[in-house]
Design a protein around this motif. Structure first.
Motif, PDB file in Angstrom:
ATOM      1  N   GLU A  53       0.724  -1.213  -0.154  1.00  0.00           N
ATOM      2  CA  GLU A  53       0.005  -0.105  -0.083  1.00  0.00           C
ATOM      3  C   GLU A  53       0.679   1.081   0.171  1.00  0.00           C
ATOM      4  N   SER A  54       2.116   1.349   0.293  1.00  0.00           N
ATOM      5  CA  SER A  54       2.988   2.286   0.207  1.00  0.00           C
ATOM      6  C   SER A  54       3.353   2.997  -1.122  1.00  0.00           C
ATOM      7  N   GLY A  55       2.946   1.665  -2.159  1.00  0.00           N
ATOM      8  CA  GLY A  55       3.134   2.150  -3.547  1.00  0.00           C
ATOM      9  C   GLY A  55       4.243   1.293  -3.916  1.00  0.00           C
ATOM     10  N   CYS A  70       8.784  -0.401   3.326  1.00  0.00           N
ATOM     11  CA  CYS A  70       9.405   0.659   2.764  1.00  0.00           C
ATOM     12  C   CYS A  70      10.996   0.779   3.057  1.00  0.00           C
ATOM     13  N   LEU A  75      12.499  -1.293  -1.934  1.00  0.00           N
ATOM     14  CA  LEU A  75      12.472  -0.184  -2.553  1.00  0.00           C
ATOM     15  C   LEU A  75      13.481  -0.471  -3.919  1.00  0.00           C
ATOM     16  N   THR A  81       7.952   1.695  -8.053  1.00  0.00           N
ATOM     17  CA  THR A  81       7.629   2.563  -6.822  1.00  0.00           C
ATOM     18  C   THR A  81       6.548   3.695  -7.036  1.00  0.00           C
ATOM     19  N   THR A  82       5.476   3.679  -6.782  1.00  0.00           N
ATOM     20  CA  THR A  82       4.491   4.457  -7.038  1.00  0.00           C
ATOM     21  C   THR A  82       3.703   5.131  -5.787  1.00  0.00           C
ATOM     22  N   GLY A  83       2.445   5.371  -5.850  1.00  0.00           N
ATOM     23  CA  GLY A  83       1.421   5.915  -4.665  1.00  0.00           C
ATOM     24  C   GLY A  83       0.504   4.811  -4.525  1.00  0.00           C
ATOM     25  N   MET A  84      -0.221   5.182  -3.142  1.00  0.00           N
ATOM     26  CA  MET A  84      -1.056   4.239  -2.662  1.00  0.00           C
ATOM     27  C   MET A  84      -2.602   4.246  -3.483  1.00  0.00           C
TER      28      MET A  84
ATOM     29  N   ALA B  27       4.298   9.292   3.198  1.00  0.00           N
ATOM     30  CA  ALA B  27       4.910   8.193   2.194  1.00  0.00           C
ATOM     31  C   ALA B  27       4.965   6.875   3.169  1.00  0.00           C
ATOM     32  N   LEU B  28       3.918   6.755   4.116  1.00  0.00           N
ATOM     33  CA  LEU B  28       4.077   5.634   5.219  1.00  0.00           C
ATOM     34  C   LEU B  28       5.424   5.471   5.818  1.00  0.00           C
ATOM     35  N   GLU B  29       5.989   4.286   5.862  1.00  0.00           N
ATOM     36  CA  GLU B  29       7.218   4.174   6.488  1.00  0.00           C
ATOM     37  C   GLU B  29       8.483   4.976   6.035  1.00  0.00           C
ATOM     38  N   HIS B  30       8.298   5.425   4.630  1.00  0.00           N
ATOM     39  CA  HIS B  30       9.468   6.116   4.112  1.00  0.00           C
ATOM     40  C   HIS B  30       9.578   7.577   4.180  1.00  0.00           C
ATOM     41  N   PRO B  53      -2.133   8.365   6.624  1.00  0.00           N
ATOM     42  CA  PRO B  53      -2.536   6.922   6.547  1.00  0.00           C
ATOM     43  C   PRO B  53      -1.945   6.100   7.683  1.00  0.00           C
ATOM     44  N   ILE B  54      -0.747   5.465   7.647  1.00  0.00           N
ATOM     45  CA  ILE B  54      -0.266   4.815   8.758  1.00  0.00           C
ATOM     46  C   ILE B  54       0.929   5.607   9.343  1.00  0.00           C
ATOM     47  N   ASP B  56       4.248   5.641  11.479  1.00  0.00           N
ATOM     48  CA  ASP B  56       4.956   4.979  12.028  1.00  0.00           C
ATOM     49  C   ASP B  56       6.004   5.863  12.867  1.00  0.00           C
ATOM     50  N   GLY B 177      11.370   6.775  -4.973  1.00  0.00           N
ATOM     51  CA  GLY B 177      11.034   5.726  -4.070  1.00  0.00           C
ATOM     52  C   GLY B 177       9.435   6.056  -3.969  1.00  0.00           C
ATOM     53  N   ASN B 178       8.833   5.170  -3.005  1.00  0.00           N
ATOM     54  CA  ASN B 178       7.227   4.926  -3.028  1.00  0.00           C
ATOM     55  C   ASN B 178       6.892   6.300  -2.420  1.00  0.00           C
ATOM     56  N   THR B 179       5.476   6.925  -2.812  1.00  0.00           N
ATOM     57  CA  THR B 179       5.063   8.027  -2.521  1.00  0.00           C
ATOM     58  C   THR B 179       3.793   8.036  -1.636  1.00  0.00           C
ATOM     59  N   GLY B 180       3.598   6.991  -1.188  1.00  0.00           N
ATOM     60  CA  GLY B 180       2.139   6.734  -0.529  1.00  0.00           C
ATOM     61  C   GLY B 180       1.001   7.666  -0.953  1.00  0.00           C
ATOM     62  N   ILE B 181       0.606   8.979  -0.103  1.00  0.00           N
ATOM     63  CA  ILE B 181      -0.419   9.752  -0.420  1.00  0.00           C
ATOM     64  C   ILE B 181       0.159  11.145  -0.223  1.00  0.00           C
TER      65      ILE B 181
END
Lengths: 256, 298
Positions: A53-55, A70, A75, A81-84, B27-30, B53-54, B56, B177-181
């Motif tokens: 869900e982190s993407g 994450c 990663l 690596t995208t968005g939720m 970006a959650l845990e990132h 969101p979550i 950490d 990297g991941n971007t979550g919301i």
């Protein structure tokens, strides 16, 4: 047959990995599923994908231990690596085959609670849903993982964080959630399936006393033969190859 | 409009008044903006509504510091260890108001805010107590085919705080990297504060426009803040400090114990540089991955 000993959580990881079929898109969250996906994609399910869900989207194991989805090894060399919203959109469209869920409480229909529990007169606040409610509502099927502790098995969960099946025997038939709902429960003592929306015993882990294990539930748990689902088997032990992989992914046994 | 240049993190954070709603940990845990969060606590900014969101650890820390009145989030705790004791105790003693979300409902609420629409429908939530016990969500009917859906109203935070790898002084931001919301939250927020590992020449941003996640007109303040996300990881810069999360869990089970922890890590340091002098962990990237060259041109 494994030639060495293993921990209950290593067996859970092996059993959870077995729930991922080759070609599946799996929704992976916190804790043991982080290891289970890596095991599945390294063994029987090389064409499976994981979405987080982190993407993060991955098609192979991380090259290094991960505490969270994450962590940089998760990663590094990911597919995407995208968005939720990208990930949740796949889930909502029905493109996620299997999702993993944990819980402090579960009932016979697979309703899960990770929000608040009662302990005597007190109510204890837990971290909450995260993406669990979304996975429970919309994944093609869900696999529930939890330590085998009597207090976790309840007639009615204190809070439905993650909806399971309807109580009327229709499974998800009369349920507002579009996904397939709970398909398996893996505890540290046994594995269970769901039929007509209700839990049944599928296999008992090696060395576990079946009757004592079943006595941990406040209701009479149905067994596979009672509902025409074949015999209750012994859960396969993790193979040497699986144990080696699990200990590569979790070298200090932090999760397992 | 571009970001007003803020010389220090302290200047930038001082623009966030008490009583603000703040979306962060997006970006959650990132890349969690811990440095900015700790500066909020040091400045005594309080009565905050935290949106995420979550979370950490950061929300748990700000709650422990007495900065928070309300939380609108899907999960608050410590991903390495489970419970966040300050969150738990605050909820159990009615010290804060909590609006329970799922990750998707927070994402949709912010996306609705970013789109400028009053709500968005979803197939999630229905059948859960996240929906049933909520004063926020409504049940709706798809006017086209009559199906039942849950309606998630827009959230428009006063502030979003984002930590990124690099930004220009004008406030154009590269992050990866991941971007979550991050994206919906930045779009929905009235103001955006960006902390960046590096402030770079505008030409660096212009060399790779597909990596630009935030542009200057969305940004109210940008400040260089190396190690600004520790103990969370930042792709290309440093790994997650797992031991710090476990130590925090072991050291904050009572408010008195937390206060001692905060005296050392939040109130006992002047700035991020002094904070990092106390971190004794090798979090360096040992296996760097350099992306294949990307060419633009004309």
């Amino acid at each position: 047959m494994a030639s060495e000993t293993y921990t209950p959580r290593e067996l859970m990881v092996s059993a959870a990995a077995a729930e991922i079929e080759d070609g599946d898109t799996a929704f992976v969250g916190m804790r043991l599923p982080l290891i289970a996906f890596q095991l599945a994609v390294s063994t029987h399910a090389p064409d499976s994908m994981a979405v987080y869900e982190s993407g993060v989207v991955r098609d192979g194991p991380a090259d290094g231990f991960i505490h969270t989805m994450c962590d940089l090894p998760n990663l590094n060399h990911a597919v995407s690596t995208t968005g939720m919203l990208d990930i949740m959109s796949r889930l909502q469209r029905g493109d996620v085959d299997v999702g993993f869920l944990g819980g402090a409480e579960v009932d016979r229909y697979g309703n899960l609670n990770t929000t608040r529990v009662r302990a005597g007169d007190e109510e204890i606040r837990l971290p909450g849903s995260g993406g669990a409610c979304d996975i429970a509502c919309m994944a093609g099927r869900t696999v529930l993982l939890m330590p085998h502790e009597p207090r976790r098995f309840v007639e009615e969960v204190n809070y439905v964080t993650s909806p399971g099946h309807s109580a009327d025997g229709s499974g998800r038939g009369n349920h507002p959630a579009p996904g397939g709902g709970p398909d398996a429960l893996v505890t540290s003592k046994a594995t269970f399936g769901f039929a007509d929306g209700e839990l049944f015993l599928r296999s008992v882990h090696p060395g576990v006393d079946r009757e004592a294990m079943l006595a941990d539930f406040p209701w009479a748990v149905r067994t596979a033969p009672e509902i025409g689902e074949g015999p209750v088997t012994t859960t396969p032990e993790p193979t040497d190859e699986e144990l080696e992989l699990i200990r590569t992914f979790d070298p200090d046994g932090f999760w397992t | 409009m571009s970001a007003e240049p803020a010389e220090t993190l302290s200047d930038a954070v001082s623009r966030i008044p008490s009583g603000s709603s703040v979306a962060t940990g997006l970006a959650l845990e990132h890349a969690i903006p811990f440095a900015a969060g700790h500066e909020l606590a040091r400045q005594g900014t309080d009565d905050l509504t935290l949106i995420g969101p979550i979370s950490d650890l950061l929300f748990d820390q700000l709650i422990g510091c007495g900065a928070v009145s309300r939380v609108r989030a899907a999960w608050v705790g410590n991903v390495s260890a489970g419970t966040g004791y300050r969150f738990r105790e605050a909820v159990e003693s009615d010290g804060i108001d909590v609006e329970n979300h799922s990750n998707f409902s927070v994402a949709l609420a912010l996306r609705a805010g970013a789109l400028g629409v009053p709500y968005l429908p979803t197939r999630s939530l229905l059948g859960s107590d996240v929906f049933a016990e909520s004063d926020l969500f409504e049940r709706g009917t798809d006017p086209f085919d009559g199906e039942e859906v849950a309606l998630v109203p827009a959230i428009e935070p006063d502030w979003a705080i984002v930590h990124a790898q690099r930004a220009s002084p004008e406030g154009d931001v590269h992050l990866w990297g991941n971007t979550g919301i991050v994206d919906p939250a930045v779009g929905a927020a009235e103001n955006v504060l960006v902390t960046a590992e590096e402030v770079v020449e505008p030409a660096v941003i212009h060399s790779d426009p597909s990596r630009t996640a935030i542009t200057r007109e969305q940004v109210s303040a940008v400040v260089e803040c190396p190690w600004g996300a520790h103990p969370s990881p930042v792709a290309g810069h440093y790994n997650r400090d797992n031991e710090y999360y476990l130590a925090y869990h072991g050291a904050t089970d009572t408010q008195a114990a937390f206060d001692e922890w905060a005296d050392e890590w939040v109130y006992g340091v002047e700035d991020r540089e002094e904070y990092m002098e106390r971190v004794d962990a090798d979090l360096s990237i040992t296996e760097p991955t350099v992306a294949a060259e990307v060419r633009y041109g004309q």
